[in-house]
Design a protein around this motif. Structure first.
Motif, PDB file in Angstrom:
ATOM      1  N   ILE A 110    -115.304 -67.142  17.881  1.00  0.00           N
ATOM      2  CA  ILE A 110    -115.850 -67.163  19.241  1.00  0.00           C
ATOM      3  C   ILE A 110    -115.819 -68.582  19.805  1.00  0.00           C
ATOM      4  O   ILE A 110    -115.354 -68.805  20.933  1.00  0.00           O
ATOM      5  CB  ILE A 110    -117.281 -66.597  19.264  1.00  0.00           C
ATOM      6  N   THR A 111    -116.323 -69.546  19.035  1.00  0.00           N
ATOM      7  CA  THR A 111    -116.358 -70.930  19.530  1.00  0.00           C
ATOM      8  C   THR A 111    -115.077 -71.688  19.218  1.00  0.00           C
ATOM      9  O   THR A 111    -114.789 -72.689  19.881  1.00  0.00           O
ATOM     10  CB  THR A 111    -117.555 -71.690  18.921  1.00  0.00           C
ATOM     11  N   GLY A 112    -114.296 -71.234  18.233  1.00  0.00           N
ATOM     12  CA  GLY A 112    -113.076 -71.935  17.860  1.00  0.00           C
ATOM     13  C   GLY A 112    -111.828 -71.443  18.559  1.00  0.00           C
ATOM     14  O   GLY A 112    -110.826 -72.156  18.611  1.00  0.00           O
ATOM     15  N   VAL A 113    -111.872 -70.212  19.119  1.00  0.00           N
ATOM     16  CA  VAL A 113    -110.686 -69.639  19.765  1.00  0.00           C
ATOM     17  C   VAL A 113    -111.003 -69.099  21.162  1.00  0.00           C
ATOM     18  O   VAL A 113    -110.352 -69.467  22.141  1.00  0.00           O
ATOM     19  CB  VAL A 113    -110.078 -68.512  18.903  1.00  0.00           C
ATOM     20  N   LEU A 114    -112.012 -68.213  21.263  1.00  0.00           N
ATOM     21  CA  LEU A 114    -112.309 -67.586  22.558  1.00  0.00           C
ATOM     22  C   LEU A 114    -112.764 -68.608  23.597  1.00  0.00           C
ATOM     23  O   LEU A 114    -112.273 -68.608  24.740  1.00  0.00           O
ATOM     24  CB  LEU A 114    -113.379 -66.502  22.377  1.00  0.00           C
ATOM     25  N   LEU A 115    -113.685 -69.485  23.232  1.00  0.00           N
ATOM     26  CA  LEU A 115    -114.184 -70.465  24.195  1.00  0.00           C
ATOM     27  C   LEU A 115    -113.102 -71.453  24.653  1.00  0.00           C
ATOM     28  O   LEU A 115    -113.024 -71.774  25.848  1.00  0.00           O
ATOM     29  CB  LEU A 115    -115.382 -71.214  23.620  1.00  0.00           C
ATOM     30  N   GLY A 155    -118.261 -73.265  14.442  1.00  0.00           N
ATOM     31  CA  GLY A 155    -117.110 -73.430  15.317  1.00  0.00           C
ATOM     32  C   GLY A 155    -117.213 -74.626  16.236  1.00  0.00           C
ATOM     33  O   GLY A 155    -116.199 -75.109  16.760  1.00  0.00           O
ATOM     34  N   TYR A 156    -118.431 -75.141  16.435  1.00  0.00           N
ATOM     35  CA  TYR A 156    -118.603 -76.363  17.230  1.00  0.00           C
ATOM     36  C   TYR A 156    -117.764 -77.507  16.661  1.00  0.00           C
ATOM     37  O   TYR A 156    -117.250 -78.348  17.402  1.00  0.00           O
ATOM     38  CB  TYR A 156    -120.070 -76.814  17.223  1.00  0.00           C
ATOM     39  N   PHE A 157    -117.680 -77.570  15.318  1.00  0.00           N
ATOM     40  CA  PHE A 157    -117.072 -78.729  14.673  1.00  0.00           C
ATOM     41  C   PHE A 157    -115.581 -78.863  14.979  1.00  0.00           C
ATOM     42  O   PHE A 157    -115.023 -79.949  14.846  1.00  0.00           O
ATOM     43  CB  PHE A 157    -117.288 -78.665  13.157  1.00  0.00           C
ATOM     44  N   THR A 158    -114.914 -77.766  15.353  1.00  0.00           N
ATOM     45  CA  THR A 158    -113.502 -77.888  15.712  1.00  0.00           C
ATOM     46  C   THR A 158    -113.325 -78.733  16.962  1.00  0.00           C
ATOM     47  O   THR A 158    -112.253 -79.310  17.181  1.00  0.00           O
ATOM     48  CB  THR A 158    -112.884 -76.511  15.960  1.00  0.00           C
ATOM     49  N   MET A 159    -114.345 -78.781  17.837  1.00  0.00           N
ATOM     50  CA  MET A 159    -114.288 -79.486  19.117  1.00  0.00           C
ATOM     51  C   MET A 159    -113.260 -78.871  20.059  1.00  0.00           C
ATOM     52  O   MET A 159    -112.927 -79.457  21.096  1.00  0.00           O
ATOM     53  CB  MET A 159    -113.970 -80.975  18.923  1.00  0.00           C
ATOM     54  N   ASP A 160    -112.745 -77.676  19.751  1.00  0.00           N
ATOM     55  CA  ASP A 160    -111.670 -77.097  20.545  1.00  0.00           C
ATOM     56  C   ASP A 160    -112.110 -76.754  21.961  1.00  0.00           C
ATOM     57  O   ASP A 160    -111.339 -76.930  22.915  1.00  0.00           O
ATOM     58  CB  ASP A 160    -111.118 -75.841  19.859  1.00  0.00           C
ATOM     59  N   ALA A 161    -113.335 -76.240  22.127  1.00  0.00           N
ATOM     60  CA  ALA A 161    -113.769 -75.836  23.461  1.00  0.00           C
ATOM     61  C   ALA A 161    -113.899 -77.026  24.395  1.00  0.00           C
ATOM     62  O   ALA A 161    -113.483 -76.971  25.559  1.00  0.00           O
ATOM     63  CB  ALA A 161    -115.095 -75.072  23.378  1.00  0.00           C
ATOM     64  N   VAL A 162    -114.475 -78.120  23.925  1.00  0.00           N
ATOM     65  CA  VAL A 162    -114.610 -79.293  24.782  1.00  0.00           C
ATOM     66  C   VAL A 162    -113.267 -80.008  24.945  1.00  0.00           C
ATOM     67  O   VAL A 162    -112.971 -80.557  26.015  1.00  0.00           O
ATOM     68  CB  VAL A 162    -115.691 -80.255  24.255  1.00  0.00           C
ATOM     69  N   ALA A 163    -112.445 -79.995  23.896  1.00  0.00           N
ATOM     70  CA  ALA A 163    -111.112 -80.596  24.024  1.00  0.00           C
ATOM     71  C   ALA A 163    -110.272 -79.820  25.031  1.00  0.00           C
ATOM     72  O   ALA A 163    -109.433 -80.407  25.728  1.00  0.00           O
ATOM     73  CB  ALA A 163    -110.421 -80.622  22.665  1.00  0.00           C
ATOM     74  N   ALA A 177    -101.446 -69.680  22.036  1.00  0.00           N
ATOM     75  CA  ALA A 177    -102.174 -70.652  21.223  1.00  0.00           C
ATOM     76  C   ALA A 177    -103.377 -70.022  20.549  1.00  0.00           C
ATOM     77  O   ALA A 177    -103.655 -70.281  19.373  1.00  0.00           O
ATOM     78  CB  ALA A 177    -102.615 -71.828  22.100  1.00  0.00           C
ATOM     79  N   GLY A 178    -104.103 -69.165  21.284  1.00  0.00           N
ATOM     80  CA  GLY A 178    -105.294 -68.523  20.734  1.00  0.00           C
ATOM     81  C   GLY A 178    -104.981 -67.620  19.556  1.00  0.00           C
ATOM     82  O   GLY A 178    -105.695 -67.618  18.543  1.00  0.00           O
ATOM     83  N   MET A 179    -103.915 -66.822  19.680  1.00  0.00           N
ATOM     84  CA  MET A 179    -103.534 -65.935  18.580  1.00  0.00           C
ATOM     85  C   MET A 179    -103.127 -66.743  17.348  1.00  0.00           C
ATOM     86  O   MET A 179    -103.475 -66.389  16.208  1.00  0.00           O
ATOM     87  CB  MET A 179    -102.401 -65.003  19.022  1.00  0.00           C
TER      88      MET A 179
END
Length: 441
Positions: A46-51, A190-198, A232-234
């Protein structure tokens, strides 16, 4: 604009997200969640891909950048929040994380050396190379990226397939937070990936790439960005699930402190002879290109908002900061990141959600202000809690919200505050008159 251009944009976006630093989080989640791996990895996705997908779409649909999204609260807030985001994905977390993952998964695999002196020497060489390549990174990163990401994915696929054929499909009982709240814990991990903010910064990169390929209308840009984000998400979902599964089934899983140690052990168990060396070298190169990309992005951003300092000087500044922070070690960097991430992630999620909502419900300045203000209070409490400070009086006021003890208490209050702010602006009859002139940064 052809479909192949969209596909290439999707691969580019995947490469931007899939910094080698993201290798280390799913394996530890898989190890600790054990029999609760399903809901834990679902929360992580959810936080690493969907967001990140939603963040990319929010930027594309508004055709505005990170500063402008925050400026819907207040121009000063937009600037300060953007600076915090870039420092987070850059010098104080993302860049030193890349260096430490290169050391843990690469250097130690190749040279079998460890200790503070080895880390210091490796960091010095790593950031020396990063500095010189960041001065003119485009051709080098493009050329390496054409081959490096597919090669890294090929090695990871081999690792996963061999793990599936070799390791027994058995897991230990869930531990700690994953035993009581696996879904919420996975979301927070999933926060730690920083993907949503990046993604708030990467969105502009994708849009500009599609424009260079011939996309001119807003419809073409939105559709092209949607396709690239789906690709990218898949890819991210498959990689994260596979790495998490390795952590779930690895033999003798006790004693690991982070995901880098898990993958190192898995590579040693599964790759004979030079396989582990190849894996280590690829990870070093992947981390190097990640660090170059992050230093380039941060230096360009700060040079745009404060051009008195040259781009070259910013590259030197961020390289030195990354070098110093790297020598704290991977575990210390991950621990120091917790207060930062639990503060900025809820606010970023609120900004993404409201930016998407305004395309359906219309603009509202008060909606942003009320929701971000309430979210900030909850985020500040989480920061204090992560640092070991207990404010019982504040906790009593905030603790009525669902999932408060799991760190997600801000969700319902932020939603209710947004409704109140939206209703106020609708009642006043001028919801969007103050939301003009957003920057495109």
């Amino acid at each position: 604009m052809s479909r192949m251009n969209v596909v290439f944009a999707g691969f580019m976006l995947f490469s931007l997200f899939f910094g080698a630093g993201n290798l280390i989080f799913p394996p530890l989640l898989g190890l600790e969640s054990g029999s609760n791996f399903g809901p834990a990895i679902a929360g992580f996705l959810i936080t690493g891909v969907l967001l990140p997908f939603l963040a990319i779409m929010a930027v594309a649909m508004s055709d505005n950048g990170l500063i402008s999204m925050g400026s819907r609260v207040h121009p000063l807030f937009g600037l300060v929040f953007a600076i915090i985001i870039y420092l987070s994905i850059g010098a104080f977390y993302g860049i030193p994380r890349a260096s430490n993952v290169a050391y843990e998964l690469g250097f130690k695999q190749v040279f079998n050396m460890d200790g503070g002196l080895a880390l210091a020497l490796f960091s010095l060489v790593f950031f020396g190379i990063t500095y010189f390549l960041s001065l003119n990174p485009k051709k080098i990163v493009d050329r390496i990226g054409q081959y490096l990401t597919p090669l890294l994915l090929l090695v990871l696929a081999t690792l996963v397939i061999r793990a599936f054929l070799t390791f027994e499909n058995a897991s230990s009982p869930a531990a700690g937070k994953f035993a009581t709240a696996p879904l919420a814990s996975g979301i927070l991990e999933g926060y730690f990936t920083m993907d949503a903010v990046a993604a708030l910064a990467f969105g502009i990169v994708v849009i500009n790439a599609l424009k260079d390929k011939g996309a001119s209308s807003q419809k073409e840009l939105v559709q092209g960005t949607l396709g690239a984000a789906l690709i990218a998400g898949m890819g991210l979902a498959v990689v994260y699930f596979s790495l998490g599964w390795i952590g779930r089934v690895i033999p003798n899983g006790s004693g690991f402190e982070n995901g880098a140690e898990i993958l190192t052990a898995a590579a040693s168990l599964l790759f004979a002879g030079g396989g582990g060396l190849l894996f280590g070298l690829i990870v070093i190169l992947a981390c190097l290109t990640t660090a170059i990309g992050l230093i380039n992005a941060c230096s360009r951003f700060f040079n745009e908002i404060y051009p008195r300092i040259t781009y070259t000087a910013y590259v030197a500044i961020f390289s030195v900061i990354g070098l110093l922070v790297s020598n704290l070690g991977l575990n210390s960097i991950l621990e120091l990141a917790v207060p930062l991430l639990v503060f900025i992630y809820p606010i970023a999620i609120v900004l993404i959600s409201l930016s998407l909502f305004e395309h359906v419900g219309g603009k509202s300045r008060m909606m942003y202000r009320f929701s971000v203000a309430v979210t900030s209070v909850y985020a500040f409490h989480q920061v204090l809690d992560s640092l070991g400070y207990q404010l019982d009086s504040l906790g009593k006021w905030l603790g009525w919200a669902p999932f408060f003890t799991q760190g997600l208490g801000w969700v319902l209050p932020a939603f209710l505050a947004a409704l109140v702010g939206y209703g106020i602006d609708k009642f006043r009859g001028r919801p969007g008159d103050e939301m003009k002139g957003h920057s495109s940064l």
